[in-house]
Design a protein around this motif. Structure first.
Motif, mmCIF file in Angstrom:
data_model
loop_
_atom_site.group_PDB
_atom_site.id
_atom_site.type_symbol
_atom_site.label_atom_id
_atom_site.label_comp_id
_atom_site.label_asym_id
_atom_site.label_seq_id
_atom_site.Cartn_x
_atom_site.Cartn_y
_atom_site.Cartn_z
ATOM 1 N N PRO A 7 0.811 -1.231 0.000
ATOM 2 C CA PRO A 7 0.000 0.000 0.000
ATOM 3 C C PRO A 7 0.837 1.270 0.000
ATOM 4 C CG PRO A 7 -0.122 -1.123 2.124
ATOM 5 C CD PRO A 7 0.543 -2.065 1.183
ATOM 6 N N GLN A 8 2.041 1.225 0.597
ATOM 7 C CA GLN A 8 2.873 2.430 0.634
ATOM 8 C C GLN A 8 3.288 2.856 -0.777
ATOM 9 O OE1 GLN A 8 3.426 -0.275 2.587
ATOM 10 N NE2 GLN A 8 2.891 0.533 4.618
ATOM 11 N N THR A 9 3.645 1.874 -1.614
ATOM 12 C CA THR A 9 4.035 2.216 -2.984
ATOM 13 C C THR A 9 2.843 2.730 -3.771
ATOM 14 O OG1 THR A 9 5.933 0.725 -3.077
ATOM 15 C CG2 THR A 9 4.877 1.237 -5.170
ATOM 16 N N VAL A 10 1.671 2.142 -3.573
ATOM 17 C CA VAL A 10 0.477 2.631 -4.275
ATOM 18 C C VAL A 10 0.182 4.071 -3.877
ATOM 19 C CG1 VAL A 10 -2.010 2.309 -4.571
ATOM 20 C CG2 VAL A 10 -0.485 0.334 -4.599
ATOM 21 N N ALA A 11 0.337 4.386 -2.590
ATOM 22 C CA ALA A 11 0.114 5.762 -2.130
ATOM 23 C C ALA A 11 1.138 6.712 -2.751
ATOM 24 C CB ALA A 11 0.178 5.827 -0.606
ATOM 25 N N GLU A 27 9.119 13.847 -5.777
ATOM 26 C CA GLU A 27 9.279 13.452 -4.372
ATOM 27 C C GLU A 27 8.385 12.286 -4.009
ATOM 28 O OE1 GLU A 27 9.031 16.590 -1.565
ATOM 29 O OE2 GLU A 27 10.499 17.874 -2.604
ATOM 30 N N SER A 28 7.148 12.313 -4.471
ATOM 31 C CA SER A 28 6.237 11.199 -4.194
ATOM 32 C C SER A 28 6.731 9.923 -4.865
ATOM 33 C CB SER A 28 4.820 11.534 -4.678
ATOM 34 O OG SER A 28 4.280 12.595 -3.943
ATOM 35 N N PHE A 29 7.148 10.030 -6.127
ATOM 36 C CA PHE A 29 7.565 8.843 -6.866
ATOM 37 C C PHE A 29 8.810 8.212 -6.239
ATOM 38 C CE2 PHE A 29 9.225 6.530 -10.646
ATOM 39 C CZ PHE A 29 8.107 5.742 -10.881
ATOM 40 N N ALA A 30 9.674 9.029 -5.674
ATOM 41 C CA ALA A 30 10.898 8.513 -5.050
ATOM 42 C C ALA A 30 10.600 7.643 -3.838
ATOM 43 C CB ALA A 30 11.807 9.673 -4.647
ATOM 44 N N ARG A 31 9.395 7.749 -3.266
ATOM 45 C CA ARG A 31 9.024 6.930 -2.105
ATOM 46 C C ARG A 31 8.509 5.547 -2.509
ATOM 47 N NH1 ARG A 31 7.134 12.069 -0.215
ATOM 48 N NH2 ARG A 31 4.986 11.596 -0.830
ATOM 49 N N ALA A 32 8.335 5.310 -3.805
ATOM 50 C CA ALA A 32 7.881 3.996 -4.270
ATOM 51 C C ALA A 32 9.004 2.974 -4.125
ATOM 52 C CB ALA A 32 7.437 4.090 -5.726
#
Length: 469
Positions: free
Chosen positions: A213-217, A238-243
């Motif tokens: 779920p973290q990557t989907v978010a 920044e969001s994509f780097a958290r995937a």
């Protein structure tokens, strides 16, 4: 046939096909077989299915303009989704699914790798049609290639219970095996994992969320905050780097109970090495496959390609010779898969040939350095119709332009003039200048640079239609 949205993946570097494939122009954009790149062939194959919506191409900033140029060459319009960094196939495919789901989460998505060959397009279409039923019932369909030999370079899929005509549940996925285990997989009816998929956008997103779920978010946020232009969306960095960096197999397919497989026997190849290209080529009576300016004598079972210099081979067997304008590869054909180790060594020693071609592609066209020495450099520059270099200046060099073909509009300071073949212009050190092609044919110029520093970072962009200023 039910409408399908093709999702074309363009993220790989293909280092095993060096020196043709490099980071600046990877194998999916190179002409390897026939007269079109595998990216172009993949797009045309998806469009030829007959019931496809506008393709969505996932790529990166470096290759965006290559994608646009090659789409224009084949007359196909597509949307483009730009990754700010590579996070492997899982986040890339998820981002494509989230982008498509913004319009309709029930859309069927056909995920295709852009660096693969298919020689039997009818068989390919039949496999896609066979996958539609399972995909509509929320299975995640993968296409398993019927093996032709016990390959150790691919993962395998073991089919389980039948789902209906032409499709089976996936019993399990297997990693790349050694030779003995690969032979066993063939006897057991396993299939090669080709990395092409069919599913509803919402089904893929839902299964991904169950397992990560973290990557989907993170990816959902990157899509929601994407910077959008006409036909192009750039994911928020920044969001994509958290995937989580994962393949789609590890992220979803090896964990879900909804995976289905459709066998496919369509003359498939991932063109993973020069040996694979040899097997795909049209061989002469001595089993040699040649491309470009090549002469062969008393040679057998060789793959020889030249992108420039005349290349001759005498008295050798089962070798690979690939000659480009700045690099030459000579290898035992049976060890062609080890070329990536050469590339790693070149990178370790700071060799620019590891990643960049002599011909450097830009949004407006391309250039290549044809000579250089102490305090001077000579470039060949080609500007496409409607191409426009940035309004710029240099701190360390002066330039002289000579038009070879076409008609160019040249800005130097406050002066704007048009130049035709054999006309020239001098750009003094520090002068603000620009080159444009206002015609319908390419403009080619020879640029002579002179100065104490000639690096590409000596460019101060004042204005740029490609948003690089």
């Amino acid at each position: 046939m039910t409408e399908i949205r093709p999702l074309i993946m363009c993220g790989g570097n293909g280092t095993r096909l060096w020196p043709v494939s490099r980071a600046s122009l990877p194998k999916q954009f190179a002409i390897l077989v026939g007269n079109r790149s595998t990216f172009q062939q993949t797009v045309l194959r998806s469009v030829a299915l007959g019931a496809t919506q506008r393709p969505l191409v996932v790529t990166n900033t470096l290759h965006r303009y290559l994608v646009e140029e090659q789409l224009a060459e084949i007359g196909v319009q597509a949307d483009i989704l730009i990754e700010p960094e590579r996070r492997d196939s899982g986040p890339a495919i998820l981002a494509g699914a989230c982008e498509i789901a913004r319009e309709d989460a029930d859309t069927l998505i056909l995920v295709l790798a852009s660096d693969q060959m298919v020689r039997d397009e009818t068989a390919f279409r039949d496999a896609v049609v066979a996958g539609i039923g399972p995909a509509l019932s929320d299975h995640l369909v993968t296409f398993g290639v019927t093996p032709t030999h016990p390959a150790t370079a691919y993962g395998y899929i073991r089919p389980g219970d039948a789902l209906g005509e032409g499709a089976w549940r996936v019993a399990r996925f297997a990693e790349k095996p050694d030779a003995a285990r690969a032979a066993t997989y063939l006897l057991d009816g396993c299939l090669w994992n080709a990395g092409n998929f069919l599913f509803r956008a919402g089904a893929l997103i839902g299964e991904y969320e169950r397992h990560d779920p973290q990557t989907v978010a993170a990816v959902g946020g990157a899509v929601a905050q994407a910077r959008r232009d006409i036909g192009v969306a750039s994911l928020e960095p920044e969001s994509f780097a958290r995937a989580r960096r994962q393949t789609i197999d590890y992220a979803v397919f090896e964990h879900t109970d909804r995976a289905a497989v459709v066998p496919m026997s369509c003359g498939w190849s991932d063109i993973g090495s020069w040996d694979a290209l040899w097997s795909l080529g049209e061989a002469d009576a001595d089993a040699n496959v040649t491309r470009g300016a090549v002469e062969m004598r008393d040679a057998h079972g060789c793959y020889v390609s030249s992108d420039g210099p005349l290349t001759s081979v005498l008295g050798l067997s089962d070798i690979v010779v690939v000659a480009s304008t700045d690099s030459i590869l000579v290898a035992d054909r049976s060890r062609a898969g080890e070329v990536k180790e050469i590339v790693a060594s070149l990178q370790e020693h700071g060799r620019p040939q590891a990643d960049t071609h002599p011909r450097v592609h830009r949004p407006w066209g391309w250039y290549e350095v044809i000579d250089s020495g102490s305090r001077f450099q000579v470039k060949r520059i080609v500007v496409r119709p409607s191409g426009r270099l940035s309004l710029q200046k240099h701190s360390y060099r002066a330039e002289h332009w000579v038009v070879v073909t076409g008609h160019a509009r040249v800005t130097i300071g406050d002066e704007v003039r048009e130049l035709g073949p054999n006309q020239h212009a001098h750009i003094p050190l520090g002068a603000v200048h620009r080159l444009e092609n206002f015609g319908n044919t390419p403009v080619e110029i020879i640029e002579v640079q002179h100065g104490e520093y000639l690096g590409e970072d000596d460019i101060v962009r004042i204005e740029d239609i490609y948003a690089r200023a």
